[in-house]
Design an enzyme around this catalytic site. Structure first.
Site, short mmCIF file in Angstrom:
data_model
loop_
_atom_site.label_atom_id
_atom_site.label_comp_id
_atom_site.label_asym_id
_atom_site.label_seq_id
_atom_site.Cartn_x
_atom_site.Cartn_y
_atom_site.Cartn_z
N ILE A 304 0.82 -1.22 0.00
CA ILE A 304 0.00 0.00 0.00
C ILE A 304 0.85 1.26 0.00
O ILE A 304 0.32 2.38 0.02
CB ILE A 304 -0.95 0.03 1.21
CG1 ILE A 304 -0.16 -0.10 2.52
CG2 ILE A 304 -1.99 -1.06 1.11
CD1 ILE A 304 -1.02 0.01 3.77
N VAL A 306 5.30 2.75 -0.82
CA VAL A 306 6.72 2.50 -1.02
C VAL A 306 7.48 3.78 -0.69
O VAL A 306 7.05 4.87 -1.07
CB VAL A 306 7.03 2.08 -2.48
CG1 VAL A 306 8.52 1.82 -2.65
CG2 VAL A 306 6.24 0.84 -2.86
N GLY A 308 11.75 5.41 0.76
CA GLY A 308 13.18 5.17 0.75
C GLY A 308 13.59 4.04 1.67
O GLY A 308 14.60 3.38 1.47
N LYS A 326 5.53 -1.93 7.90
CA LYS A 326 6.61 -1.28 7.16
C LYS A 326 7.88 -2.13 7.27
O LYS A 326 8.39 -2.36 8.37
CB LYS A 326 6.87 0.13 7.70
CG LYS A 326 7.94 0.89 6.96
CD LYS A 326 8.25 2.23 7.62
CE LYS A 326 7.15 3.23 7.43
NZ LYS A 326 7.56 4.59 7.88
N ASP A 422 8.61 17.02 6.92
CA ASP A 422 8.11 16.48 5.66
C ASP A 422 6.59 16.52 5.64
O ASP A 422 5.93 15.51 5.37
CB ASP A 422 8.62 15.05 5.45
CG ASP A 422 8.52 14.60 3.99
OD1 ASP A 422 8.37 15.49 3.12
OD2 ASP A 422 8.62 13.39 3.73
#
Length: 618
Positions: A304, A306, A308, A326, A422
């Site tokens: 669900i 992707v 780094g 993850k 971020d």
């Protein structure tokens, strides 16, 4: 002289056999760029020659056939630069050699830029076409920089020269070399703090070392005894209590207490969650077998997301509970660093508007984190780029308020505060009730200490959301998150990507495009078509004012996340009052019509009766 770095900027690695004169290797430059997206590679293999005979042995022509120029030159803020960062030894002088060749323009004043080395202007009004004497002419320039004893990084930055009157806002670089120059014939770096001293004191140092070693052995022995006693005592206490849940243990033992999340109910019955700062890393310890079973052996159909770090899978744990799993990619050094940061941050944070960490797995070199599953995905997926139904204006306001609460907690919930670094719509996740939660803390940093105003750090984040002040100064503050959140607010209103190269030049960058309309107080012109006629105009006006303040050039002029949160809640109140007013007016209109119709009917009946009676009297 020692070669520290040799880069083929904007092009592939050059092997020694491709540099036949001196058999040198030229690295790719992307590993050293602060933000690779700030520059794009360009290539031109047509008849490149050296501008001077003195340049023929400096670098092979392959270096000059590729270059890196600035991205989105027509819309980028003129304060943005292409930046490279290098680790160097302090207390040495350095020669920085830059290689240039104009590959695109065939006349002057098309590309004029500045060169900065360690935040100082090394050259301005640089026009490669003029200085080389034409297009496809290769040349190099050397710059000298003396490093102080406390600086161990060297920055090279190229950016547009706004005052030069060039046709575009651009910069260009083909190659870069950094050489360390010897001092007194010596290139070795000796840390002054680690130096032992001169030859006369060697024997004294030796005896001090022996004494320190013996003392260390004694101290270690005492510590071992104390630890042994403590463990025995802890084991005895543990055997007397049944409060320990099987299968749970701390990820890292740092010996502190976990404060549970507190919650309180308001007068309306809605639950208000309050965060807590947790000082241990805790979570359920999953076995690798459990993770494999939950993800059906990491089935690609369950992916669900992707990043780094690796991939995120949808899985079922503990008898059917959905979770986001993850899995770190061990080959990604950057991803692993972000992975460790995320563990650290999520272990000490608990809040209703932050994604929760359920547990972890660390078997057979696997690093896996398990989070609560957010069934409605990312905020971005509900704005554009998918077939999901669009959010209403009220839903969008509630999502923004939830995200603002999460960021406000980050900035104020810990002793020094935490800067997310971020903030973007793909990092705002929605649960089954569309409650917004901030996610992805891999780039997060602790805020500045009390006696500091910022954190000096390399620029990281997502292009289009980056605070230009942070980009320019490499000084991170909480106001950098505020800037990114301002971009998110405009993205919520306009429902489009923050950078879209397929649009006309003046619309590519969402922040610049939306700010132009907002300054004209005409934000409704570019609003998402799905919202037209379904929002309170006053609430949209106030919403635009908040976003505009978040994008102020000077970070000090931007509001805090607490102030942004307060204003967004006020915007929601305006919109709800507008909705309630419409429903009241509709209800009132319906009731009034019925009453009026009844009154008319009664009056007609009365007239009719009177008329009949009059006829009888006559």
């Amino acid at each position: 002289m020692e070669t520290m770095y040799r880069l083929n900027v904007g092009g592939p690695e050059i092997q020694p056999d491709q540099d036949p004169d001196l058999w040198r290797s030229w690295e790719m430059d992307s590993h050293y760029m602060i933000t690779e997206n700030a520059g794009i590679g360009i290539k031109n293999t047509s008849n490149i020659t050296y501008a001077s005979v003195n340049d023929t042995s400096v670098a092979p022509l392959l270096v000059y056939e590729t270059a890196r120029a600035m991205s989105n030159t027509e819309v980028l803020d003129k304060r943005f630069n292409m930046s490279w960062k290098f680790e160097v030894d302090p207390d040495f002088d350095y020669l920085v050699r830059l290689h240039f060749c104009e590959l695109v323009y065939d006349k002057a004043n098309e590309r004029i830029f500045k060169i900065y080395i360690n935040n100082r202007t090394a050259a301005d009004n640089v026009d490669v076409y003029v200085q080389a004497g034409g297009k496809n002419k290769a040349y190099h320039v050397d710059y000298f920089d003396a490093m102080s004893s406390s600086i161990d990084t060297l920055w090279v930055q190229l950016g547009p020269d706004a005052g030069a009157g060039a046709a575009g806002t651009d910069a260009l670089l083909n190659g870069l070399e950094i050489f360390k120059l010897s001092r007194n014939g010596n290139l070795a770096y000796v840390d002054k703090h680690d130096s032992v001293g001169n030859a006369a004191s060697k024997s004294k140092v030796l005896w001090v070392g022996i004494g320190a070693g013996l003392a260390s052995i004694a101290v270690i022995a005492v510590i071992v005894v104390l630890v042994f006693c403590f463990c025995r005592s802890w084991q005895n206490k543990s055997s007397d209590t049944k409060n320990n849940s099987p299968g749970w243990r701390p990820l890292f033992l740092v010996g502190a207490t976990v404060n549970s999340t507190m919650a309180a109910k308001g007068s309306s019955g809605s639950q208000k969650a309050y965060g807590s700062v947790v000082s241990t890393r805790a979570g359920k310890h999953f076995t690798l077998a459990e993770i494999i079973a939950a993800t059906k052996n990491f089935d690609e159909s369950l992916v669900i997301g992707v990043g780094g770090f690796g991939k995120v899978y949808k899985g079922e744990i503990d008898g059917g509970v959905l979770a986001a799993i993850k899995r770190a990619n061990p080959q990604s050094e950057q991803g692993l660093a972000e992975f460790e940061t995320e563990i650290e941050m999520l272990s000490k944070l608990r809040h209703r508007h932050l994604v929760s960490l359920i547990g972890f797995c660390e078997e057979k070199n696997e690093m896996i984190l398990v989070y609560e599953y957010m069934s409605n995905g990312t905020l971005r997926s509900h704005l554009f780029g998918s077939d999901l139904p669009p959010l209403t204006w009220k839903q969008r306001l509630e999502v923004c308020i939830g995200a603002a609460r999460g960021l406000h907690y980050l900035h104020t919930g810990a002793e020094r505060g935490i800067i997310h670094r971020d903030v973007k719509t793909t990092n705002i996740l929605l649960d089954e009730k569309f409650v917004a939660k901030m996610a992805d803390f891999g780039l997060s940093k602790d805020g500045p200490a009390l006696d500091h105003t910022h954190v000096s750090t390399a620029v990281k984040g997502s292009f289009g959301y980056l605070d230009p002040e942070y980009f320019r100064r490499q000084q991170l503050t909480e106001k950098s998150d505020v800037y990114s959140f301002g971009v998110v607010l405009f993205e919520v209103v306009c429902a489009r990507a923050v950078i879209n190269p397929t649009l006309p030049k003046d619309q590519i960058n969402l922040a610049e495009w939306a700010m132009r309309w907002q300054r004209q107080r005409s934000l409704e012109t570019i609003i998402d078509p799905h919202l037209r006629g379904n929002y309170c105009p006053e609430s949209l006006s106030k919403f635009g004012e908040i976003a505009e303040k978040c994008l102020a050039d000077d970070g000090k002029s931007r509001p805090t996340m607490g102030e942004v949160l307060w204003h967004l809640e006020y915007v929601l109140q305006l919109h709800e009052a507008w909705l309630n007013r419409d429903s009241i007016v509709t209800s009132f209109s319906s009731t009034s019509s019925q009453d009026l119709r009844g009154a008319k009917d009664g009056g007609l009946e009365l007239v009719h009766e009177t008329s009949s009676q009059d006829e009888e009297n006559e």
